[in-house]
Enzyme design. Structure first.
Site, PDB file in Angstrom:
ATOM      1  N   ASP A  37     -31.904  50.910   7.490  1.00 18.65           N
ATOM      2  CA  ASP A  37     -31.327  50.742   8.835  1.00 18.65           C
ATOM      3  C   ASP A  37     -31.967  49.603   9.618  1.00 18.65           C
ATOM      4  O   ASP A  37     -32.419  49.788  10.750  1.00 18.65           O
ATOM      5  CB  ASP A  37     -31.444  52.046   9.640  1.00 18.65           C
TER       6      ASP A  37
ATOM      7  N   GLU B  55     -20.723  54.224  12.271  1.00 18.49           N
ATOM      8  CA  GLU B  55     -22.058  54.444  12.845  1.00 18.49           C
ATOM      9  C   GLU B  55     -22.769  53.105  12.947  1.00 18.49           C
ATOM     10  O   GLU B  55     -22.190  52.053  12.695  1.00 18.49           O
ATOM     11  CB  GLU B  55     -22.855  55.409  11.952  1.00 18.49           C
TER      12      GLU B  55
END
Length: 546
Positions: free
Chosen positions: A15, A196
């Site tokens: 991420d 997301e």
């Protein structure tokens, strides 16, 4: 021409959020249940990186005791505005789903989003400001009009809904650090689903929204959309995914997605993104999700694309036109001679490391205090480092004198509380023994095998050799030349996202480290004199030399 070797952050570093401040470039990555929270790496040439900070290091900022596996700190976002760094992150406290008569019911999860700030990347970050709990993956966008906006994915827990409801935006007051106005759903995503990881950019009058879609598996992707207004409506990129490995488990950089953009001083744009590298001969990413980077281009139609236009991740992109900047090598000899834990190591969940270990109680040793089980979600004494190579050897020397079967200490290869292999010294009726304990998705509970029914007195050296999916343990008495290799070959590939029981989150990667338990309540300590991690060909040489 020299090239970057992807991934740039090997082992569990998912991420990525990237930001440039002058000539300095920083990447923040998720740490989930590992403490301290968030890793921030620093580079000046995109090829050489060093760990600069783990900013969430106090109980006031982060306490994950009780957090389920693969919860905790998700998808931090790092930005810079008004002369300071801004970091937003999610602390996931619950990951649950209710089923009713076989149908999916309400999915109640707790995603708490916070903001901390600091004027230096390696300084003491502020206490957190609570933002919301409406979903995960928060990110800040600092607009050129002086306004700041919070984006996050919206979680819809209602039965029969899609869960991933899209991306919401809400203004944040820079002075009070509080949300103002009402949140607005600005993007519902594409047919790929699982929208997301939002990041927002402004270019030539367009707001460009970058999101991750397709889930965290082989179909993961970076998707973009744009609008003339921050609050939408947004039109989707005409090519579909901007970057993806296209569902290929055999791609050099598989599972590619969840990215963020940075513009260098020369005007070139680069995309940092996560990826996975399955162990040879498997479809299991034991190393977890790693971080890679490659250049991208803005085309005449105003859309972003990879340099070759294919949308594929590049294992060896050319280095940018920046002066090479290798960092001074900070070699560690594997001993515990200083008062601080070496940078490679972390522990699980608790902001009270002094309850788990000490580097001063016995100088020259890492002392682990026997605490809860190796499956504990609260306070277990496990100090470990990331597995960063498909082939490696770890050796350690431990002094431990158990007199009860509820006391154990040793060497652990650990993914989470349901997946590990643990070579440990324990006791049975006062006789010190060596056991191998394993937990795997295809097992019911844990196996516990006695491999040495009577250990000699004194310090014991423990060893693990991993080559792809094959894991072997060995031991010897301190001072002995020959290793006693245990006869079983264990499956290292179970220490991955892909090997799982239904319904459990799996978002981290394998760690290898030292552990100690004492369920009898006495807190019996184990003293580790050294810990050595050797990778690749060096692991082979270490086996012959040690």
């Amino acid at each position: 021409m020299t090239h970057i070797c992807n991934p740039i952050l090997r082992g569990f570093n998912p991420d990525p959020s990237i930001v440039r401040v002058g000539e300095d470039i920083f990447i923040a990555t998720s740490t989930f249940e590992w403490y301290p929270g968030v890793q921030i790496h620093h580079s000046r040439d995109l090829a050489n990186w060093r760990l600069a900070s783990r900013p969430l290091a106090r109980a006031a900022q982060l306490d994950m005791r009780g957090n389920p596996d693969s919860c905790g700190v998700w998808a931090p976002d790092l930005s810079h505005a008004d002369g300071r760094f801004w970091l937003v992150y999610t602390d996931v406290k619950r990951y649950g789903q209710t089923t009713v008569d076989g149908a999916t019911g309400a999915s109640l999860r707790d995603f708490h989003n916070y903001l901390v700030t600091c004027d230096r990347i390696d300084g003491a970050w502020s206490d957190p400001v609570y933002l919301n709990s409406s979903g995960f993956d928060p990110a800040l966008f600092h607009d050129d009009d002086g306004s700041t906006w919070l984006l996050n994915m919206l979680w819809d827990h209602r039965p029969g809904r899609g869960r991933f409801a899209g991306i919401v935006a809400q203004q944040l007051c820079r002075e009070t650090l509080r949300l103002i106005g009402v949140p607005k759903l600005i993007f519902t995503g594409t047919a790929r689903g699982f929208t997301e990881g939002p990041h927002l950019y402004k270019r030539d009058g367009w707001y460009h929204l970058l999101v991750a879609e397709g889930g965290t598996g082989w179909d993961h992707a970076v998707v973009m959309a744009r609008s003339r207004s921050l609050l939408g409506p947004y039109e989707v990129h005409p090519d579909g995914a901007v970057l993806t490995a296209g569902g290929r488990a055999d791609a050099p950089l598989a599972r590619a997605g969840h990215g963020d953009l940075v513009e260098l001083a020369d005007g070139t744009t680069w995309l940092a993104f996560l990826c996975g590298r399955p162990a040879p001969g498997t479809e299991r990413c034991v190393l977890g999700r790693e971080t890679s980077i490659q250049p991208v281009r803005w085309d005449a139609d105003g859309w972003l694309r990879t340099i070759d236009g294919t949308g594929k991740p590049d294992p060896t992109p050319p280095q940018p036109a920046l002066a090479p900047h290798p960092w001074p090598e900070q070699a560690w000899d594997g001993t515990f001679d200083g008062p601080d834990l070496p940078d490679a190591f972390q522990w699980l969940r608790t902001p009270r490391p002094e309850f788990l270990f000490s580097l001063t109680a016995r100088p020259g040793h890492l002392r682990l205090f026997g605490r809860e089980t190796i499956g504990s979600l609260f306070q277990q004494s496990l100090v470990a480092r990331r597995q960063t190579d498909h082939r490696y050897t770890v050796t350690t020397r431990v002094e431990f004198a158990p007199d009860h079967f509820q006391q154990a200490a040793g060497l652990a290869c650990y993914y989470n509380s349901t997946k590990f292999h643990y070579l440990n010294i324990t006791s049975d009726d006062g006789v010190r023994q060596l056991h191998v304990m394993s937990a795997a998705p295809d097992l019911t509970g844990c196996t516990d095998v006695v491999v040495v029914p009577a250990l000699p007195d004194g310090a014991i050296e423990l060893r693990v050799d991993v080559d792809g999916a094959a894991l072997r343990f060995a031991w010897r008495s301190a001072g002995d030349r020959e290793w006693q290799v245990l006869p079983m070959t264990l499956d290292a590939s179970i220490l991955s996202d892909e090997a799982t029981l239904p319904g459990l989150p799996n978002f981290t990667g394998c760690f290898v480290g030292m552990a100690c338990q004492d369920l009898s309540g006495t807190g019996l300590a184990a003293d580790f004199e050294w810990f050595r991690y050797r990778e690749g060909d060096e692991a082979e040489r270490a086996f012959l030399r040690d």
